[in-house]
Design a protein around this motif. Structure first.
Motif, PDB file in Angstrom:
ATOM      1  N   THR A   1      -0.596   6.113 -14.779  1.00 23.22           N
ATOM      2  CA  THR A   1      -1.669   6.512 -13.868  1.00 23.22           C
ATOM      3  C   THR A   1      -2.836   5.536 -13.928  1.00 23.22           C
ATOM      4  N   LEU A   2      -3.172   5.070 -15.108  1.00 21.21           N
ATOM      5  CA  LEU A   2      -4.265   4.105 -15.240  1.00 21.21           C
ATOM      6  C   LEU A   2      -3.925   2.805 -14.509  1.00 21.21           C
ATOM      7  N   LEU A   3      -2.677   2.360 -14.608  1.00 18.93           N
ATOM      8  CA  LEU A   3      -2.263   1.167 -13.870  1.00 18.93           C
ATOM      9  C   LEU A   3      -2.353   1.400 -12.361  1.00 18.93           C
ATOM     10  N   LEU A   4      -1.979   2.600 -11.930  1.00 18.43           N
ATOM     11  CA  LEU A   4      -2.017   2.916 -10.504  1.00 18.43           C
ATOM     12  C   LEU A   4      -3.444   2.900  -9.960  1.00 18.43           C
ATOM     13  N   LEU A   5      -4.411   3.336 -10.736  1.00 21.01           N
ATOM     14  CA  LEU A   5      -5.794   3.335 -10.265  1.00 21.01           C
ATOM     15  C   LEU A   5      -6.223   1.929  -9.849  1.00 21.01           C
ATOM     16  N   GLY A   6      -5.860   0.935 -10.657  1.00 22.63           N
ATOM     17  CA  GLY A   6      -6.175  -0.442 -10.298  1.00 22.63           C
ATOM     18  C   GLY A   6      -5.421  -0.905  -9.068  1.00 22.63           C
ATOM     19  N   TRP A   7      -4.175  -0.492  -8.941  1.00 22.70           N
ATOM     20  CA  TRP A   7      -3.352  -0.841  -7.782  1.00 22.70           C
ATOM     21  C   TRP A   7      -3.961  -0.280  -6.500  1.00 22.70           C
ATOM     22  N   ILE A   8      -4.424   0.958  -6.546  1.00 21.36           N
ATOM     23  CA  ILE A   8      -5.034   1.575  -5.365  1.00 21.36           C
ATOM     24  C   ILE A   8      -6.264   0.801  -4.925  1.00 21.36           C
ATOM     25  N   VAL A   9      -7.124   0.451  -5.875  1.00 23.24           N
ATOM     26  CA  VAL A   9      -8.336  -0.298  -5.551  1.00 23.24           C
ATOM     27  C   VAL A   9      -7.995  -1.635  -4.915  1.00 23.24           C
ATOM     28  N   ALA A  10      -6.939  -2.277  -5.414  1.00 17.42           N
ATOM     29  CA  ALA A  10      -6.601  -3.619  -4.951  1.00 17.42           C
ATOM     30  C   ALA A  10      -5.843  -3.641  -3.629  1.00 17.42           C
ATOM     31  N   ALA A  11      -5.008  -2.625  -3.371  1.00 23.44           N
ATOM     32  CA  ALA A  11      -4.050  -2.760  -2.266  1.00 23.44           C
ATOM     33  C   ALA A  11      -4.122  -1.693  -1.184  1.00 23.44           C
ATOM     34  N   VAL A  12      -4.728  -0.559  -1.447  1.00 22.79           N
ATOM     35  CA  VAL A  12      -4.690   0.544  -0.478  1.00 22.79           C
ATOM     36  C   VAL A  12      -5.939   0.512   0.386  1.00 22.79           C
ATOM     37  N   PRO A  13      -5.787   0.437   1.717  1.00 24.89           N
ATOM     38  CA  PRO A  13      -6.965   0.422   2.592  1.00 24.89           C
ATOM     39  C   PRO A  13      -7.690   1.762   2.577  1.00 24.89           C
ATOM     40  N   ASP A  14      -8.982   1.719   2.859  1.00 24.80           N
ATOM     41  CA  ASP A  14      -9.794   2.927   2.881  1.00 24.80           C
ATOM     42  C   ASP A  14      -9.894   3.439   4.312  1.00 24.80           C
TER      43      ASP A  14
ATOM     44  N   ALA B   1       0.823  -1.204   0.000  1.00 23.57           N
ATOM     45  CA  ALA B   1       0.000   0.000   0.000  1.00 23.57           C
ATOM     46  C   ALA B   1       0.859   1.256   0.000  1.00 23.57           C
ATOM     47  N   LEU B   2       1.939   1.266   0.792  1.00 24.06           N
ATOM     48  CA  LEU B   2       2.810   2.437   0.828  1.00 24.06           C
ATOM     49  C   LEU B   2       3.509   2.653  -0.510  1.00 24.06           C
ATOM     50  N   LEU B   3       3.852   1.572  -1.197  1.00 23.43           N
ATOM     51  CA  LEU B   3       4.469   1.721  -2.519  1.00 23.43           C
ATOM     52  C   LEU B   3       3.475   2.269  -3.537  1.00 23.43           C
ATOM     53  N   ALA B   4       2.194   1.953  -3.370  1.00 21.06           N
ATOM     54  CA  ALA B   4       1.180   2.571  -4.230  1.00 21.06           C
ATOM     55  C   ALA B   4       1.132   4.081  -3.988  1.00 21.06           C
ATOM     56  N   LEU B   5       1.214   4.491  -2.716  1.00 17.47           N
ATOM     57  CA  LEU B   5       1.258   5.920  -2.417  1.00 17.47           C
ATOM     58  C   LEU B   5       2.527   6.549  -2.976  1.00 17.47           C
ATOM     59  N   ALA B   6       3.653   5.839  -2.879  1.00 16.73           N
ATOM     60  CA  ALA B   6       4.904   6.351  -3.442  1.00 16.73           C
ATOM     61  C   ALA B   6       4.782   6.542  -4.949  1.00 16.73           C
ATOM     62  N   THR B   7       4.062   5.629  -5.612  1.00 12.45           N
ATOM     63  CA  THR B   7       3.846   5.774  -7.052  1.00 12.45           C
ATOM     64  C   THR B   7       2.959   6.982  -7.351  1.00 12.45           C
ATOM     65  N   ALA B   8       1.972   7.225  -6.511  1.00 13.91           N
ATOM     66  CA  ALA B   8       1.146   8.427  -6.671  1.00 13.91           C
ATOM     67  C   ALA B   8       1.991   9.686  -6.498  1.00 13.91           C
ATOM     68  N   VAL B   9       2.887   9.681  -5.495  1.00  9.68           N
ATOM     69  CA  VAL B   9       3.803  10.802  -5.301  1.00  9.68           C
ATOM     70  C   VAL B   9       4.705  10.954  -6.524  1.00  9.68           C
ATOM     71  N   PHE B  10       5.190   9.828  -7.049  1.00  8.95           N
ATOM     72  CA  PHE B  10       6.016   9.842  -8.257  1.00  8.95           C
ATOM     73  C   PHE B  10       5.287  10.526  -9.410  1.00  8.95           C
ATOM     74  N   ILE B  11       4.030  10.171  -9.610  1.00  8.15           N
ATOM     75  CA  ILE B  11       3.262  10.743 -10.726  1.00  8.15           C
ATOM     76  C   ILE B  11       3.040  12.234 -10.528  1.00  8.15           C
TER      77      ILE B  11
END
Length: 419
Positions: free
Chosen positions: A194-207, A31-41
């Protein structure tokens, strides 16, 4: 750059399996790596034009200083909207808000890639800045809420690693890709990621839930908290100094006769930034003040080298290393300092930090363009050096509140090794 509130820990525990039991000793890395990817973008979208200015200006039919304002208008979009959007969306669930922000980046980068009209490109960059206002008002706090208290500093460092990765790999890769296939392809690649990240967020990042009405940020009251104002001042002036040079780095190097080496210089700078954020993540709990001082001094040394010894190619690369070592950990240092100083008003302090960060980005683009047209790019390092003098002074002065020798929560945190 802002945090969501840390007051909803009980609600977070109900939603986040990392917050209890065995998870107390671990970080949710996926989940943190998904956030890091969002920061990257967000970081790469903001700074990508820096390596593509000459090609973009030719295609859009405007000067390089005018094209440099694509960085400025992005920052204006964030600066104008970070606080009001943070307040307006405070009740939204966090994952929904993050998905909305990243979808905004996909739209804005696509329009930027296909546009041949300067005004439309600037409008798309403004929209990207608005999306950044949403994202930066969320990401650091998201990382904090996914981690136990003794690992929150490391969680923020992991999420913020997207910034030096963007600088060390993203901007040079975008520059090389732009030189090879055209600058538009670089922006389309951002859309695909970014499109790939959207799927990653749904799958791995808690709400997580948003804030209740009684918990909405109180901005003016937060300014009276000891330590908040020094951190905000350092943010404004430090980022302004950095942006004046970084937004026009391709033009600056071209004037030195190193235009063909822009990608390599950025790669060196970014690699040093990666080392900086690793050091920062390992030491942030114990040496916040020392890291703040070292960051400003290293960037000042880099500017001094460029100011007096830029005729030496080798020393330009040395300056890039010093610049990266100084700058890489700055986002983590400033976000941590603002969150600590703000205390229960950390979300308000972070929202103001986001706004001032992007005011500085916008100001750096404008001032850099004026300096470029009026004096020339050789004025950039001298300006950076001049601005960093009050930054160093304020960090040294704010030893009790703002940049203390030891973080307030450090005594309660374990000495576990960095993850």
């Amino acid at each position: 750059m802002s945090t969501a509130p840390d007051t909803a820990q009980s609600a977070a525990a109900a939603t986040n399996p990392q917050s209890e039991g065995e998870g107390q000793r671990k970080l949710p890395l996926l989940a943190l790596l998904a956030l890091a990817t969002a920061v990257f973008i967000t970081s790469l979208t903001e700074t990508l034009p820096a390596g593509l200015l000459p090609a973009m200006s030719r295609d859009l039919g405007v000067s390089e200083s005018a094209t440099g304002q694509t960085v400025t208008v992005y920052a204006i979009g964030t600066a104008l909207t970070a606080i009001p959007l943070t307040a307006a969306t405070a009740g939204w669930r966090r994952r929904k808000l993050l998905l909305t922000a990243m979808a905004g980046f996909a739209l804005a980068n696509t329009v930027t890639a296909v546009s041949s009209v300067y005004e439309l490109t600037m409008a798309a960059r403004f929209v990207a800045g608005v999306a950044a206002g949403l994202a930066w008002a969320l990401l650091a706090g998201y990382a904090r809420r996914m981690a136990p208290a003794h690992l929150q500093g490391k969680a923020i460092a992991i999420a913020m690693a997207g910034i030096p990765v963007a600088l060390s790999l993203g901007v040079p890769a975008g520059t090389f890709l732009g030189d090879w296939l055209g600058w538009r392809v670089a922006f389309l690649a951002m859309t695909g990621l970014t499109l790939l990240l959207l799927g990653w967020i749904v799958a791995a990042v808690p709400d997580f839930p948003g804030q209740g009405r009684g918990e909405r940020p109180k901005m003016l009251r937060t300014l009276r908290i000891p330590g908040v104002t020094p951190v905000l001042f350092v943010t404004l002036v430090f980022v302004l100094a950095h942006t004046i040079l970084y937004a026009y780095i391709a033009t600056y190097l071209d004037d030195l006769g190193l235009g063909d080496s822009t990608g390599l210089v950025l790669l060196v700078f970014g690699a040093a930034s990666l080392a900086s954020i690793w050091i920062t993540g390992a030491q942030i709990n114990r040496r916040l003040r020392a890291l703040g001082i070292a960051s400003a001094v290293l960037v000042a040394l880099a500017a001094a080298l460029l100011a007096v010894l830029s005729d030496s190619t080798a020393l330009v690369y040395v300056a890039a290393v010093l610049w990266g070592l100084g700058w890489g950990g700055v986002p983590t240092v400033l976000q941590t300092a603002a969150g600590d100083a703000g205390g229960e008003s950390a979300d308000a302090a972070q929202a103001m930090l986001v706004t001032l960060w992007n005011v500085a980005m916008a100001g750096g683009g404008v001032i850099g363009g004026i300096l470029l047209d009026a004096v020339g790019s050789e004025s950039f390092p001298w300006t950076v050096l001049l601005l960093l003098l009050p930054v160093i002074t304020v960090v040294l002065y704010a030893r009790r509140a703002g940049f203390p020798a030891r973080r307030p929560v450090a005594a309660a945190e374990s000495a576990e090794p960095a993850v």
